[in-house]
Design a protein around this motif. Structure first.
Motif, PDB file in Angstrom:
ATOM      1  N   HIS A   1      83.311  35.114-107.520  1.00 55.03           N
ATOM      2  CA  HIS A   1      82.020  35.729-107.816  1.00 55.03           C
ATOM      3  C   HIS A   1      82.072  36.598-109.068  1.00 55.03           C
ATOM      4  CE1 HIS A   1      79.434  34.432-104.519  1.00 55.03           C
ATOM      5  NE2 HIS A   1      80.577  34.303-103.869  1.00 55.03           N
ATOM      6  N   ALA A   2      83.148  37.291-109.284  1.00 57.31           N
ATOM      7  CA  ALA A   2      83.266  38.123-110.493  1.00 57.31           C
ATOM      8  C   ALA A   2      83.142  37.259-111.739  1.00 57.31           C
ATOM      9  CB  ALA A   2      84.592  38.882-110.491  1.00 57.31           C
ATOM     10  N   LEU A   3      83.848  36.149-111.770  1.00 57.92           N
ATOM     11  CA  LEU A   3      83.775  35.263-112.928  1.00 57.92           C
ATOM     12  C   LEU A   3      82.447  34.515-112.962  1.00 57.92           C
ATOM     13  CD1 LEU A   3      86.894  35.871-112.658  1.00 57.92           C
ATOM     14  CD2 LEU A   3      87.230  33.667-113.743  1.00 57.92           C
ATOM     15  N   GLY A   4      81.947  34.151-111.787  1.00 55.89           N
ATOM     16  CA  GLY A   4      80.678  33.436-111.704  1.00 55.89           C
ATOM     17  C   GLY A   4      79.486  34.275-112.147  1.00 55.89           C
ATOM     18  N   HIS A   5      79.507  35.573-111.837  1.00 50.74           N
ATOM     19  CA  HIS A   5      78.415  36.440-112.280  1.00 50.74           C
ATOM     20  C   HIS A   5      78.285  36.412-113.789  1.00 50.74           C
ATOM     21  CE1 HIS A   5      78.836  39.016-108.386  1.00 50.74           C
ATOM     22  NE2 HIS A   5      77.997  38.006-108.215  1.00 50.74           N
ATOM     23  N   SER A   6      79.416  36.448-114.482  1.00 48.99           N
ATOM     24  CA  SER A   6      79.387  36.434-115.946  1.00 48.99           C
ATOM     25  C   SER A   6      78.808  35.127-116.470  1.00 48.99           C
ATOM     26  CB  SER A   6      80.800  36.636-116.503  1.00 48.99           C
ATOM     27  OG  SER A   6      81.309  37.880-116.098  1.00 48.99           O
ATOM     28  N   VAL A   7      79.234  34.011-115.894  1.00 54.37           N
ATOM     29  CA  VAL A   7      78.741  32.704-116.314  1.00 54.37           C
ATOM     30  C   VAL A   7      77.240  32.614-116.072  1.00 54.37           C
ATOM     31  CG1 VAL A   7      78.787  30.236-115.712  1.00 54.37           C
ATOM     32  CG2 VAL A   7      80.932  31.489-116.031  1.00 54.37           C
TER      33      VAL A   7
ATOM     34  N   PHE B   1      74.741  32.458-119.342  1.00 58.62           N
ATOM     35  CA  PHE B   1      74.327  31.090-119.648  1.00 58.62           C
ATOM     36  C   PHE B   1      73.263  30.541-118.708  1.00 58.62           C
ATOM     37  CE2 PHE B   1      78.395  31.541-121.741  1.00 58.62           C
ATOM     38  CZ  PHE B   1      78.108  31.022-122.996  1.00 58.62           C
ATOM     39  N   ASP B   2      72.672  31.387-117.882  1.00 61.93           N
ATOM     40  CA  ASP B   2      71.602  30.972-116.987  1.00 61.93           C
ATOM     41  C   ASP B   2      72.009  29.785-116.107  1.00 61.93           C
ATOM     42  OD1 ASP B   2      69.077  31.421-115.903  1.00 61.93           O
ATOM     43  OD2 ASP B   2      68.134  29.924-117.204  1.00 61.93           O
ATOM     44  N   VAL B   3      73.263  29.817-115.654  1.00 65.91           N
ATOM     45  CA  VAL B   3      73.770  28.798-114.742  1.00 65.91           C
ATOM     46  C   VAL B   3      73.495  29.306-113.326  1.00 65.91           C
ATOM     47  CG1 VAL B   3      75.877  27.653-113.904  1.00 65.91           C
ATOM     48  CG2 VAL B   3      75.571  28.097-116.355  1.00 65.91           C
ATOM     49  N   PRO B   4      72.933  28.475-112.452  1.00 63.69           N
ATOM     50  CA  PRO B   4      72.727  28.934-111.072  1.00 63.69           C
ATOM     51  C   PRO B   4      74.041  29.486-110.504  1.00 63.69           C
ATOM     52  CG  PRO B   4      71.675  26.814-111.410  1.00 63.69           C
ATOM     53  CD  PRO B   4      72.481  27.091-112.649  1.00 63.69           C
ATOM     54  N   GLN B   5      73.966  30.627-109.863  1.00 59.28           N
ATOM     55  CA  GLN B   5      75.165  31.345-109.408  1.00 59.28           C
ATOM     56  C   GLN B   5      76.107  30.465-108.608  1.00 59.28           C
ATOM     57  OE1 GLN B   5      76.169  34.670-110.007  1.00 59.28           O
ATOM     58  NE2 GLN B   5      78.040  34.022-108.997  1.00 59.28           N
TER      59      GLN B   5
ATOM     60  N   GLY C   1      78.000  27.770-110.751  1.00 54.59           N
ATOM     61  CA  GLY C   1      79.137  28.329-111.476  1.00 54.59           C
ATOM     62  C   GLY C   1      80.287  28.641-110.540  1.00 54.59           C
ATOM     63  N   ASP C   2      79.973  29.192-109.369  1.00 54.61           N
ATOM     64  CA  ASP C   2      81.010  29.498-108.378  1.00 54.61           C
ATOM     65  C   ASP C   2      81.750  28.221-107.963  1.00 54.61           C
ATOM     66  OD1 ASP C   2      80.053  32.103-108.466  1.00 54.61           O
ATOM     67  OD2 ASP C   2      79.182  32.059-106.455  1.00 54.61           O
ATOM     68  N   ALA C   3      81.011  27.154-107.734  1.00 52.44           N
ATOM     69  CA  ALA C   3      81.633  25.899-107.302  1.00 52.44           C
ATOM     70  C   ALA C   3      82.596  25.378-108.367  1.00 52.44           C
ATOM     71  CB  ALA C   3      80.559  24.853-106.998  1.00 52.44           C
ATOM     72  N   ILE C   4      82.193  25.424-109.619  1.00 51.57           N
ATOM     73  CA  ILE C   4      83.056  24.955-110.702  1.00 51.57           C
ATOM     74  C   ILE C   4      84.317  25.810-110.800  1.00 51.57           C
ATOM     75  CG2 ILE C   4      83.242  24.692-113.208  1.00 51.57           C
ATOM     76  CD1 ILE C   4      80.159  24.017-113.124  1.00 51.57           C
ATOM     77  N   LEU C   5      84.163  27.118-110.635  1.00 50.09           N
ATOM     78  CA  LEU C   5      85.288  28.043-110.771  1.00 50.09           C
ATOM     79  C   LEU C   5      86.208  28.070-109.550  1.00 50.09           C
ATOM     80  CD1 LEU C   5      83.278  30.936-112.419  1.00 50.09           C
ATOM     81  CD2 LEU C   5      85.169  29.681-113.499  1.00 50.09           C
ATOM     82  N   LEU C   6      85.688  27.714-108.378  1.00 48.27           N
ATOM     83  CA  LEU C   6      86.442  27.879-107.132  1.00 48.27           C
ATOM     84  C   LEU C   6      87.843  27.268-107.155  1.00 48.27           C
ATOM     85  CD1 LEU C   6      86.672  28.918-104.247  1.00 48.27           C
ATOM     86  CD2 LEU C   6      85.436  26.860-103.500  1.00 48.27           C
ATOM     87  N   PRO C   7      88.021  25.992-107.498  1.00 48.29           N
ATOM     88  CA  PRO C   7      89.391  25.468-107.436  1.00 48.29           C
ATOM     89  C   PRO C   7      90.338  26.156-108.421  1.00 48.29           C
ATOM     90  CG  PRO C   7      87.894  23.836-108.363  1.00 48.29           C
ATOM     91  CD  PRO C   7      87.053  24.975-107.868  1.00 48.29           C
ATOM     92  N   HIS C   8      89.811  26.620-109.520  1.00 46.79           N
ATOM     93  CA  HIS C   8      90.648  27.287-110.522  1.00 46.79           C
ATOM     94  C   HIS C   8      91.056  28.688-110.059  1.00 46.79           C
ATOM     95  CE1 HIS C   8      89.724  23.888-113.000  1.00 46.79           C
ATOM     96  NE2 HIS C   8      88.445  24.086-112.756  1.00 46.79           N
ATOM     97  N   VAL C   9      90.148  29.371-109.396  1.00 50.96           N
ATOM     98  CA  VAL C   9      90.479  30.683-108.825  1.00 50.96           C
ATOM     99  C   VAL C   9      91.449  30.497-107.656  1.00 50.96           C
ATOM    100  CG1 VAL C   9      89.555  32.698-107.603  1.00 50.96           C
ATOM    101  CG2 VAL C   9      88.361  31.797-109.613  1.00 50.96           C
ATOM    102  N   MET C  10      91.222  29.473-106.848  1.00 46.66           N
ATOM    103  CA  MET C  10      92.149  29.198-105.747  1.00 46.66           C
ATOM    104  C   MET C  10      93.559  28.973-106.288  1.00 46.66           C
ATOM    105  SD  MET C  10      89.825  26.652-103.377  1.00 46.66           S
ATOM    106  CE  MET C  10      91.103  26.307-102.157  1.00 46.66           C
TER     107      MET C  10
END
Length: 178
Positions: free
Chosen positions: A39-45, A49-53, A56-65
């Motif tokens: 969520h911290a990284l997703g909030h910035s995205v 960039f007006d990406v639905p929260q 962005g979270d879904a895209i970032l999730l495996p990388h944060v994991m």
């Protein structure tokens, strides 16, 4: 268990009901705990960039994991098992890695974008995105302390397309409808 089925057939009321219950339960969980780096990284995205929260979270999730994998491998192995990954006989590290791959595969299976550039994020903004993420209070609840370099690496990785999922362990879940 129902996400693939609900996406594959929007008329599948049982799958949709199961997803509605899952969304409700997730909402309850969010009221009791913050969600760390995703969520911290997703909030910035989302903000820049007006990406639905949640996109962005879904895209970032495996990388944060992947970045968090050493923080609690046992828990990550449990996530793999919950996602239907065969983990019997694997080391805890291997089982934890299966969780990351299973999430990637799920994103592909349900047709979500898998890289930040696919939703309009400019790679040149990584420095600014990282600075904003470092200031986000959700970062404090992440299981691993992340510094600027860690965050920049997560964003960098989120611009790289997944390798062929059909050739790895998570590939067994492609096009499977539960």
């Amino acid at each position: 268990n129902s996400l693939r089925a609900a996406v594959a057939n929007g008329q599948n009321l049982e799958a949709r009901q199961s997803m509605a219950l899952a969304a409700f339960e997730a909402g309850l969980a969010f009221t009791n705990a913050q969600s760390g780096a995703v969520h911290a990284l997703g909030h910035s995205v989302s903000g820049m960039f007006d990406v639905p929260q949640r996109m962005g979270d879904a895209i970032l999730l495996p990388h944060v994991m992947h970045a968090n994998i050493n923080a609690d491998m046992e828990r990550m192995a449990q996530v793999a098992e919950a996602l239907g990954e065969p983990i019997a006989g694997l080391s805890t590290r291997e089982a934890a890695g299966r969780a990351v791959e299973a999430v990637k595969c799920l994103l592909v299976d349900i047709g979500l974008p898998t890289t930040l550039d696919k939703v309009g994020v400019d790679k040149k903004a990584i420095s600014t995105l990282s600075e904003h993420a470092l200031q986000d209070t959700f970062l404090r609840t992440n299981p691993r302390t992340l510094n600027r370099e860690d965050i920049e690496e997560i964003y960098e990785n989120a611009f790289v397309e997944y390798a062929d999922l059909g050739s790895n362990s998570a590939g067994s879940h492609r096009v499977t409808v539960h």
